[in-house]
Design an enzyme around this catalytic site. Structure first.
Site, PDB file in Angstrom:
ATOM      1  N   GLY A 124       6.339 -41.490  23.195  1.00  0.00           N
ATOM      2  CA  GLY A 124       7.170 -42.390  22.411  1.00  0.00           C
ATOM      3  C   GLY A 124       6.433 -42.893  21.192  1.00  0.00           C
ATOM      4  O   GLY A 124       5.197 -42.931  21.170  1.00  0.00           O
ATOM      5  N   GLN A 155       4.429 -48.401  14.317  1.00  0.00           N
ATOM      6  CA  GLN A 155       3.115 -47.770  14.538  1.00  0.00           C
ATOM      7  C   GLN A 155       2.690 -46.868  13.391  1.00  0.00           C
ATOM      8  O   GLN A 155       1.517 -46.528  13.277  1.00  0.00           O
ATOM      9  CB  GLN A 155       3.140 -46.947  15.827  1.00  0.00           C
ATOM     10  CG  GLN A 155       3.229 -47.782  17.095  1.00  0.00           C
ATOM     11  CD  GLN A 155       3.329 -46.893  18.312  1.00  0.00           C
ATOM     12  OE1 GLN A 155       4.399 -46.458  18.677  1.00  0.00           O
ATOM     13  NE2 GLN A 155       2.200 -46.604  18.932  1.00  0.00           N
ATOM     14  N   CYS A 165      -0.727 -46.179  24.999  1.00  0.00           N
ATOM     15  CA  CYS A 165      -0.079 -46.320  23.697  1.00  0.00           C
ATOM     16  C   CYS A 165      -0.900 -45.550  22.669  1.00  0.00           C
ATOM     17  O   CYS A 165      -2.130 -45.618  22.680  1.00  0.00           O
ATOM     18  CB  CYS A 165      -0.039 -47.801  23.322  1.00  0.00           C
ATOM     19  SG  CYS A 165       0.689 -48.133  21.724  1.00  0.00           S
ATOM     20  N   LEU A 166      -0.213 -44.843  21.773  1.00  0.00           N
ATOM     21  CA  LEU A 166      -0.922 -44.081  20.738  1.00  0.00           C
ATOM     22  C   LEU A 166      -1.713 -45.017  19.816  1.00  0.00           C
ATOM     23  O   LEU A 166      -2.677 -44.587  19.188  1.00  0.00           O
ATOM     24  CB  LEU A 166       0.060 -43.237  19.924  1.00  0.00           C
ATOM     25  CG  LEU A 166       0.724 -42.084  20.696  1.00  0.00           C
ATOM     26  CD1 LEU A 166       1.764 -41.396  19.821  1.00  0.00           C
ATOM     27  CD2 LEU A 166      -0.318 -41.085  21.177  1.00  0.00           C
ATOM     28  N   HIS A 186       8.785 -50.512  25.929  1.00  0.00           N
ATOM     29  CA  HIS A 186       7.477 -50.514  25.247  1.00  0.00           C
ATOM     30  C   HIS A 186       7.674 -50.326  23.735  1.00  0.00           C
ATOM     31  O   HIS A 186       7.059 -51.031  22.923  1.00  0.00           O
ATOM     32  CB  HIS A 186       6.629 -49.390  25.862  1.00  0.00           C
ATOM     33  CG  HIS A 186       5.302 -49.147  25.216  1.00  0.00           C
ATOM     34  ND1 HIS A 186       4.111 -49.243  25.909  1.00  0.00           N
ATOM     35  CD2 HIS A 186       4.957 -48.790  23.951  1.00  0.00           C
ATOM     36  CE1 HIS A 186       3.112 -48.969  25.087  1.00  0.00           C
ATOM     37  NE2 HIS A 186       3.594 -48.689  23.896  1.00  0.00           N
ATOM     38  N   GLU A 187       8.551 -49.386  23.366  1.00  0.00           N
ATOM     39  CA  GLU A 187       8.751 -49.108  21.934  1.00  0.00           C
ATOM     40  C   GLU A 187       9.509 -50.236  21.241  1.00  0.00           C
ATOM     41  O   GLU A 187       9.216 -50.569  20.094  1.00  0.00           O
ATOM     42  CB  GLU A 187       9.482 -47.775  21.736  1.00  0.00           C
ATOM     43  CG  GLU A 187       8.806 -46.539  22.331  1.00  0.00           C
ATOM     44  CD  GLU A 187       7.333 -46.395  21.996  1.00  0.00           C
ATOM     45  OE1 GLU A 187       6.891 -46.890  20.942  1.00  0.00           O
ATOM     46  OE2 GLU A 187       6.612 -45.786  22.804  1.00  0.00           O
ATOM     47  N   HIS A 194       7.194 -52.855  20.223  1.00  0.00           N
ATOM     48  CA  HIS A 194       6.491 -52.561  18.958  1.00  0.00           C
ATOM     49  C   HIS A 194       7.301 -53.061  17.758  1.00  0.00           C
ATOM     50  O   HIS A 194       6.745 -53.612  16.819  1.00  0.00           O
ATOM     51  CB  HIS A 194       6.285 -51.050  18.789  1.00  0.00           C
ATOM     52  CG  HIS A 194       5.057 -50.515  19.475  1.00  0.00           C
ATOM     53  ND1 HIS A 194       3.797 -50.989  19.217  1.00  0.00           N
ATOM     54  CD2 HIS A 194       4.903 -49.524  20.394  1.00  0.00           C
ATOM     55  CE1 HIS A 194       2.919 -50.317  19.953  1.00  0.00           C
ATOM     56  NE2 HIS A 194       3.556 -49.430  20.685  1.00  0.00           N
TER      57      HIS A 194
HETATM   58 NI    NI Z   1       2.868 -47.969  22.027  1.00  0.00          NI
END
Ligand code: NI
Length: 178
Positions: A46, A51, A91-92, A133-134, A137
């Site tokens: 995701g 991000q 998470c990226l 989660h997204e 963000h």
């Molecule tokens: Ni993330």
């Protein structure tokens, strides 16, 4: 195909609240495509526009094993939630860190697709976790925020070290390229 740079925690730009997308046009579809490319290449399940330093309410997700089920949610909104589940999240923007986070187990979400069509969907399991989660963000929240102060501190320290090492390597590379 364009790959976008992924911001890393604790970058303050990850704290910006994303704005609603008013019209889904060509420029928005381009962002969605670039975000998908970036997510698949990373690789991740995701990615939120926040991000990649684009502060619009857009998220992309693909939780399939075959990586052939891209999902795009524009202006996602959680309508309903149920239950509780603890899942290991990563998470990226927080590379190499995986921690358990508790969230609602099942959700109903409303969003627009990349053609600007509204839709509603139910999600549970990994998909439900990922959508929440997204969306976090987009609201300037990172999963690390759910952890204890002690753990947050440890993560910042670890990532600080990683950043320093990466910067050093980059310096060496430029030096040897001269
Ligand atoms: Ni993330």
């Amino acid at each position: 195909m364009a790959l976008l740079e992924i911001l890393e925690y604790p970058d303050p730009r990850l704290r910006k609240k994303a704005v609603t997308v008013e019209h889904v046009d060509k420029a928005i579809r381009r962002i969605v495509d670039d975000m998908l490319d970036t997510m698949y290449q990373a690789p991740g399940v995701g990615l939120a526009a926040t991000q990649v330093n684009i502060h619009k309410r857009i998220i992309v997700i693909d939780v399939s094993d075959e990586k052939n089920s891209p999902l795009c949610l524009i202006n996602p909104e959680i309508l309903d939630f149920e239950g509780n589940a603890e899942t290991e999240e990563g998470c990226l923007s927080v590379p190499g860190i995986f921690e358990m986070v508790e969230r609602p187990e099942k959700i109903r979400v409303k969003a627009m697709d990349k053609h600007g069509e509204s839709f509603e969907m139910a999600a549970d399991g990994l998909l439900a976790t990922c959508i929440q989660h997204e969306i976090d963000h987009l609201n300037g929240k990172v999963f690390v925020d759910y952890l204890s102060n002690f753990k947050q501190q440890r993560i910042r320290k670890k990532l600080g070290k990683q950043h320093k090492q990466a910067a050093k390597q980059k310096q060496l590379k430029t030096a040897s390229a001269r």
